[in-house]
Design a protein around this motif. Structure first.
Motif, PDB file in Angstrom:
ATOM      1  N   ASN A   5       0.851  -1.184   0.000  1.00  0.00           N
ATOM      2  CA  ASN A   5       0.000   0.000   0.000  1.00  0.00           C
ATOM      3  C   ASN A   5       0.887   1.235   0.000  1.00  0.00           C
ATOM      4  O   ASN A   5       2.115   1.134  -0.059  1.00  0.00           O
ATOM      5  N   ARG A   6       0.297   2.412   0.057  1.00  0.00           N
ATOM      6  CA  ARG A   6       1.088   3.637  -0.075  1.00  0.00           C
ATOM      7  C   ARG A   6       2.036   3.868   1.097  1.00  0.00           C
ATOM      8  O   ARG A   6       3.004   4.607   0.981  1.00  0.00           O
ATOM      9  N   ARG A  15       4.162  -0.344 -10.381  1.00  0.00           N
ATOM     10  CA  ARG A  15       4.361   0.752  -9.431  1.00  0.00           C
ATOM     11  C   ARG A  15       3.268   1.799  -9.647  1.00  0.00           C
ATOM     12  O   ARG A  15       3.014   2.212 -10.782  1.00  0.00           O
ATOM     13  N   THR A  16       2.629   2.210  -8.568  1.00  0.00           N
ATOM     14  CA  THR A  16       1.623   3.273  -8.634  1.00  0.00           C
ATOM     15  C   THR A  16       1.932   4.298  -7.550  1.00  0.00           C
ATOM     16  O   THR A  16       2.781   4.042  -6.684  1.00  0.00           O
ATOM     17  N   HIS A  17       1.231   5.402  -7.557  1.00  0.00           N
ATOM     18  CA  HIS A  17       1.450   6.405  -6.515  1.00  0.00           C
ATOM     19  C   HIS A  17       0.856   5.970  -5.174  1.00  0.00           C
ATOM     20  O   HIS A  17       1.028   6.655  -4.178  1.00  0.00           O
ATOM     21  N   THR A  75       6.533  -1.345 -25.179  1.00  0.00           N
ATOM     22  CA  THR A  75       6.527  -1.108 -23.740  1.00  0.00           C
ATOM     23  C   THR A  75       7.365  -2.154 -23.017  1.00  0.00           C
ATOM     24  O   THR A  75       8.054  -1.842 -22.042  1.00  0.00           O
ATOM     25  N   PHE A  76       7.332  -3.383 -23.498  1.00  0.00           N
ATOM     26  CA  PHE A  76       8.135  -4.439 -22.882  1.00  0.00           C
ATOM     27  C   PHE A  76       9.618  -4.072 -22.894  1.00  0.00           C
ATOM     28  O   PHE A  76      10.327  -4.294 -21.897  1.00  0.00           O
ATOM     29  N   GLN A  77      10.102  -3.503 -23.978  1.00  0.00           N
ATOM     30  CA  GLN A  77      11.507  -3.104 -24.040  1.00  0.00           C
ATOM     31  C   GLN A  77      11.834  -2.080 -22.958  1.00  0.00           C
ATOM     32  O   GLN A  77      12.942  -2.072 -22.414  1.00  0.00           O
ATOM     33  N   ARG A  78      10.865  -1.272 -22.615  1.00  0.00           N
ATOM     34  CA  ARG A  78      11.067  -0.241 -21.591  1.00  0.00           C
ATOM     35  C   ARG A  78      11.100  -0.821 -20.183  1.00  0.00           C
ATOM     36  O   ARG A  78      11.841  -0.339 -19.327  1.00  0.00           O
ATOM     37  N   ILE A  79      10.301  -1.857 -19.918  1.00  0.00           N
ATOM     38  CA  ILE A  79      10.137  -2.359 -18.545  1.00  0.00           C
ATOM     39  C   ILE A  79      10.820  -3.688 -18.256  1.00  0.00           C
ATOM     40  O   ILE A  79      10.900  -4.101 -17.104  1.00  0.00           O
ATOM     41  N   LYS A  80      11.349  -4.352 -19.268  1.00  0.00           N
ATOM     42  CA  LYS A  80      11.781  -5.746 -19.099  1.00  0.00           C
ATOM     43  C   LYS A  80      12.849  -5.962 -18.035  1.00  0.00           C
ATOM     44  O   LYS A  80      12.921  -7.039 -17.460  1.00  0.00           O
ATOM     45  N   ASP A  81      13.638  -4.987 -17.726  1.00  0.00           N
ATOM     46  CA  ASP A  81      14.693  -5.148 -16.727  1.00  0.00           C
ATOM     47  C   ASP A  81      14.355  -4.500 -15.386  1.00  0.00           C
ATOM     48  O   ASP A  81      15.217  -4.426 -14.500  1.00  0.00           O
ATOM     49  N   GLU A  82      13.128  -4.057 -15.227  1.00  0.00           N
ATOM     50  CA  GLU A  82      12.722  -3.391 -13.990  1.00  0.00           C
ATOM     51  C   GLU A  82      12.246  -4.406 -12.945  1.00  0.00           C
ATOM     52  O   GLU A  82      11.784  -5.494 -13.284  1.00  0.00           O
ATOM     53  N   VAL A  83      12.323  -4.024 -11.687  1.00  0.00           N
ATOM     54  CA  VAL A  83      11.823  -4.858 -10.597  1.00  0.00           C
ATOM     55  C   VAL A  83      10.298  -4.820 -10.570  1.00  0.00           C
ATOM     56  O   VAL A  83       9.642  -5.819 -10.298  1.00  0.00           O
ATOM     57  N   GLU A  84       9.749  -3.653 -10.842  1.00  0.00           N
ATOM     58  CA  GLU A  84       8.309  -3.455 -10.974  1.00  0.00           C
ATOM     59  C   GLU A  84       8.106  -2.523 -12.160  1.00  0.00           C
ATOM     60  O   GLU A  84       8.969  -1.716 -12.474  1.00  0.00           O
ATOM     61  N   CYS A  85       6.985  -2.658 -12.821  1.00  0.00           N
ATOM     62  CA  CYS A  85       6.740  -1.858 -14.028  1.00  0.00           C
ATOM     63  C   CYS A  85       6.608  -0.383 -13.679  1.00  0.00           C
ATOM     64  O   CYS A  85       5.733  -0.007 -12.895  1.00  0.00           O
ATOM     65  N   SER A  86       7.452   0.439 -14.272  1.00  0.00           N
ATOM     66  CA  SER A  86       7.371   1.886 -14.052  1.00  0.00           C
ATOM     67  C   SER A  86       6.181   2.482 -14.791  1.00  0.00           C
ATOM     68  O   SER A  86       5.703   3.560 -14.429  1.00  0.00           O
ATOM     69  N   ALA A  91      -3.980   5.618 -14.432  1.00  0.00           N
ATOM     70  CA  ALA A  91      -3.106   6.758 -14.146  1.00  0.00           C
ATOM     71  C   ALA A  91      -1.651   6.463 -14.516  1.00  0.00           C
ATOM     72  O   ALA A  91      -0.879   7.379 -14.799  1.00  0.00           O
ATOM     73  N   ASN A  92      -1.297   5.178 -14.532  1.00  0.00           N
ATOM     74  CA  ASN A  92       0.076   4.794 -14.858  1.00  0.00           C
ATOM     75  C   ASN A  92       0.224   4.328 -16.308  1.00  0.00           C
ATOM     76  O   ASN A  92       1.226   3.732 -16.662  1.00  0.00           O
ATOM     77  N   GLY A  93      -0.804   4.547 -17.138  1.00  0.00           N
ATOM     78  CA  GLY A  93      -0.651   4.316 -18.565  1.00  0.00           C
ATOM     79  C   GLY A  93      -1.400   3.153 -19.172  1.00  0.00           C
ATOM     80  O   GLY A  93      -1.310   2.938 -20.383  1.00  0.00           O
ATOM     81  N   ALA A  94      -2.122   2.366 -18.384  1.00  0.00           N
ATOM     82  CA  ALA A  94      -2.890   1.255 -18.962  1.00  0.00           C
ATOM     83  C   ALA A  94      -3.922   1.803 -19.945  1.00  0.00           C
ATOM     84  O   ALA A  94      -4.509   2.869 -19.726  1.00  0.00           O
ATOM     85  N   LYS A  95      -4.128   1.073 -21.031  1.00  0.00           N
ATOM     86  CA  LYS A  95      -5.150   1.436 -22.023  1.00  0.00           C
ATOM     87  C   LYS A  95      -6.484   0.773 -21.697  1.00  0.00           C
ATOM     88  O   LYS A  95      -7.544   1.307 -22.008  1.00  0.00           O
ATOM     89  N   GLU A  96      -6.420  -0.424 -21.101  1.00  0.00           N
ATOM     90  CA  GLU A  96      -7.621  -1.169 -20.723  1.00  0.00           C
ATOM     91  C   GLU A  96      -7.376  -1.868 -19.384  1.00  0.00           C
ATOM     92  O   GLU A  96      -6.240  -2.271 -19.100  1.00  0.00           O
ATOM     93  N   VAL A  97      -8.435  -2.009 -18.615  1.00  0.00           N
ATOM     94  CA  VAL A  97      -8.414  -2.821 -17.399  1.00  0.00           C
ATOM     95  C   VAL A  97      -9.612  -3.744 -17.479  1.00  0.00           C
ATOM     96  O   VAL A  97     -10.722  -3.299 -17.774  1.00  0.00           O
ATOM     97  N   TRP A  98      -9.369  -5.019 -17.258  1.00  0.00           N
ATOM     98  CA  TRP A  98     -10.434  -6.016 -17.296  1.00  0.00           C
ATOM     99  C   TRP A  98     -10.618  -6.581 -15.898  1.00  0.00           C
ATOM    100  O   TRP A  98      -9.668  -6.741 -15.142  1.00  0.00           O
TER     101      TRP A  98
END
Length: 160
Positions: A22-23, A63-65, A80-91, A119-126
């Motif tokens: 949580n926050r 990662r969220t606020h 997007t995968f190229q941007r996040i693939k080496d991160e611990v959590e998705c920025s 807010a963190n860039g998702a285009k869709e949430v299911w």
């Protein structure tokens, strides 16, 4: 506690619970039932079969606020995968974030998670309910189907 510390903590490595932060950096643990795992697996397989131009992620840390949230299943474009693939959590959130609802989830909690992913860039949430019915959301609206996966079924069959 931050997500890197959670990932490296020896006592948290083999828990049978889904973990989020949580926050305040406090751990939130949710036990998972069999139906939950079945729906995750089926959704992941269907996503992979429908589109080859991205990656399917399960138990995806975003990662969220308001702390680190875990999408049960996610789909991320190759770019997007190229941007996040080496991160611990998705920025940034994957393009599609999917939650399989459990008995402990509240409507308010799921609305908050939707907002955080968008807010963190998702285009869709299911959202997949306990009967396998899917609800598709884009920022500000619910849809009858997915824009990114137009042939995706509106329900997952648990028994077959």
């Amino acid at each position: 506690m931050n997500w890197q510390e959670v990932c490296e903590h020896p006592e948290l490595r083999n828990l049978s619970f889904k973990i989020e932060l949580n926050r305040q950096g406090q751990l939130i643990m949710t036990p998972v039932k069999v139906y939950h795992s079945v729906f995750q697996g089926e959704i992941a397989a269907l996503l992979k079969a429908e589109r080859k131009d991205g990656k399917v992620l399960t138990e995806c840390a975003v990662r969220t606020h308001q702390g680190t949230k875990i999408a049960d299943v996610a789909w991320v474009s190759a770019e997007t995968f190229q941007r996040i693939k080496d991160e611990v959590e998705c920025s940034v959130a994957p393009e599609v974030c999917i939650e399989v609802l459990s008995t402990s989830n509240t409507a308010e909690e799921m609305e908050d998670k939707r907002s955080l992913y968008f807010a963190n860039g998702a285009k869709e949430v299911w959202m997949c309910d306990r009967q396998g019915h899917l609800r598709f959301y884009v920022p500000g609206a619910e849809r009858e189907d997915s824009l990114l996966f137009p042939d995706f079924p509106a329900a997952i069959d648990y028994d077959s």
